[in-house]
Write an enzyme that holds these catalytic residues in place. Structure first.
Site, short mmCIF file in Angstrom:
data_model
loop_
_atom_site.label_atom_id
_atom_site.label_comp_id
_atom_site.label_asym_id
_atom_site.label_seq_id
_atom_site.Cartn_x
_atom_site.Cartn_y
_atom_site.Cartn_z
N ASN A 177 5.26 -1.98 11.51
CA ASN A 177 4.72 -1.48 10.42
C ASN A 177 5.34 -2.50 9.43
OD1 ASN A 177 3.09 0.27 8.88
ND2 ASN A 177 3.41 1.84 10.33
N ASN A 190 4.80 5.87 3.82
CA ASN A 190 4.08 6.52 2.43
C ASN A 190 3.93 8.11 2.94
OD1 ASN A 190 3.82 4.02 1.10
ND2 ASN A 190 2.34 3.86 2.65
N THR A 191 4.50 8.54 3.83
CA THR A 191 4.42 10.15 4.03
C THR A 191 5.91 10.50 4.21
OG1 THR A 191 2.26 9.89 5.54
CG2 THR A 191 3.91 11.94 5.87
N ASN A 200 1.07 -1.17 -0.13
CA ASN A 200 -0.17 0.21 -0.02
C ASN A 200 0.94 1.32 0.02
OD1 ASN A 200 -0.55 1.98 2.36
ND2 ASN A 200 0.30 -0.16 3.26
N PHE A 210 -1.83 8.01 4.32
CA PHE A 210 -2.65 8.53 5.38
C PHE A 210 -3.88 9.09 4.95
CE2 PHE A 210 1.10 8.97 8.74
CZ PHE A 210 1.15 7.51 8.89
N SER A 236 5.30 4.72 8.83
CA SER A 236 4.73 4.45 7.59
C SER A 236 5.58 4.83 6.54
CB SER A 236 3.50 5.19 7.49
OG SER A 236 2.95 5.23 5.97
N LYS A 295 4.60 2.99 17.18
CA LYS A 295 4.86 1.99 16.32
C LYS A 295 5.92 2.30 15.49
CE LYS A 295 1.87 -0.59 12.92
NZ LYS A 295 0.49 -0.51 12.44
#
Length: 360
Positions: free
Chosen positions: A260, A193-194, A114, A118, A191, A231
């Site tokens: 994660n 993805n940021t 993915n 967010f 994450s 996390k």
């Protein structure tokens, strides 16, 4: 192979993953009254309640953040057999996330990639939703007990990662709005993805961030202390994992969620061309199991009987779950196996653990 697995392999793998998620989650929410009735008659029977962070969990297995980003299906998901549900990741401001497509399956690896970014309704909207749920009554005029509820918060994308004051303000906003409704609060700095988010895992940046969130939560919640966890990513070097463990001890952090998603694509069974076509993003599922277990062992070895450890990443079978518990996990979470194995999977895992040897 179950009917769901046949459906997944023959039909759902040919459907856009995000569309399939929305449809499946919508069906779960619509079925909540039926699921709740079944759950009352045939509750998931695990090894027994677990006490962690001053909270009582009905059993060890919960749903990881990412499935219910906007806190719209908490009780329906619990009725499937999850003892705790972690919503989010929620950011201070609403944001659409990354361009689509942004959710992909690698069936040969029982994995998901993915790069959602967010996408969520923002802390204000989610707080209103949680407040309304908290006031909700069942048919007999009693407040619904519900599962243990975790709220996972992250950085709004437009907030510059190198502006420390802005980052702290962003996390403070989410903590201030959401802590009153959370049984526990999670700071997500892992994450992929940021942009720049994972740089916040460095101890010198993580320490003031956790202190700011702790101070904010304490300032808006009276009569109880909301446990705070962080996390972390599986891609941290071992020495950085140990540094986070040391920070957890020094700062009085209540727990660590390990781990994660990963940016690694090593050892996948899927064809290289398929993996390349999927592109960037965080990978979850079976390929993550080995490294997540390693990180868990590192943390428990460093922490001793200290902060709570929540194991997540590649847990698919009862044996996987037992391995995490044997390695020192207090609680377990899952996401990808739930997607691949279907709505009956949480109960199968919990009941399987209940049939196993009791933990000492």
């Amino acid at each position: 192979m179950s009917a769901y697995q046949r459906l997944f392999d023959s039909v759902l793998t040919r459907t856009d993953a995000e569309q399939a998620h929305r449809a499946g989650f919508g069906a779960i929410r619509a079925a909540r009254p039926v699921l709740a009735a079944v759950d009352r008659r045939l509750p998931a029977r695990g090894p027994g309640p677990v006490t962690a962070m001053g909270l009582t969990f009905p059993h060890v297995l919960g749903l990881a953040a990412g499935f219910d980003k906007n806190a719209v299906g908490i009780d329906a998901l619990a009725a499937l057999g999850f003892g705790h549900v972690e919503v989010g990741t929620v950011t201070g401001e609403a944001q659409p996330g990354n361009p689509r497509p942004r959710l992909f399956r690698l069936p040969a690896d029982r994995a998901i990639v993915n790069r959602m970014g967010f996408n969520n309704d923002g802390a204000e909207a989610v707080a209103r939703r949680l407040a309304a749920r908290q006031q909700g009554l069942d048919g007999l005029g009693r407040r619904r007990p519900g599962p243990v509820l975790g709220v996972n918060i992250g950085k709004t994308k437009v907030v510059p990662e190198d502006d420390e004051a802005a980052v702290l303000s962003d996390y403070r906003k989410s903590a201030g709005l959401l802590a009153p409704y959370a049984d526990y609060l999670v700071v997500n700095v892992s994450s992929p993805n940021t942009p720049g988010l994972r740089s916040l895992q460095a101890v010198e940046r993580l320490e003031p961030l956790l202190a700011a969130v702790r101070q904010t939560a304490d300032g808006v919640v009276t009569g109880r202390r909301v446990p705070l966890l962080v996390k972390i990513a599986p891609d941290l070097a071992d020495e950085d994992v140990l540094a986070v463990a040391d920070l957890a001890t020094a700062s009085g952090l209540d727990g660590i969620i390990a781990t994660n998603t990963t940016t690694s694509r090593a050892g996948l069974a899927s064809p290289d061309a398929e993996v390349a076509a999927v592109g960037a993003g965080g990978l979850s599922g079976r390929p993550l199991a080995e490294r997540s277990l390693e990180v868990l062992r590192l943390l428990r070895g460093r922490l001793g009987d200290g902060p709570t450890l929540v194991a997540v990443g590649g847990i698919t079978t009862v044996e996987d779950a037992r391995a995490r518990l044997d390695a020192g996990a207090d609680l377990l979470q899952a996401y990808t196996a739930f997607v691949y194995e279907g709505p009956g999977w949480p109960r199968r895992i919990v009941r399987g653990l209940g049939r196993g040897p009791a933990r000492s």
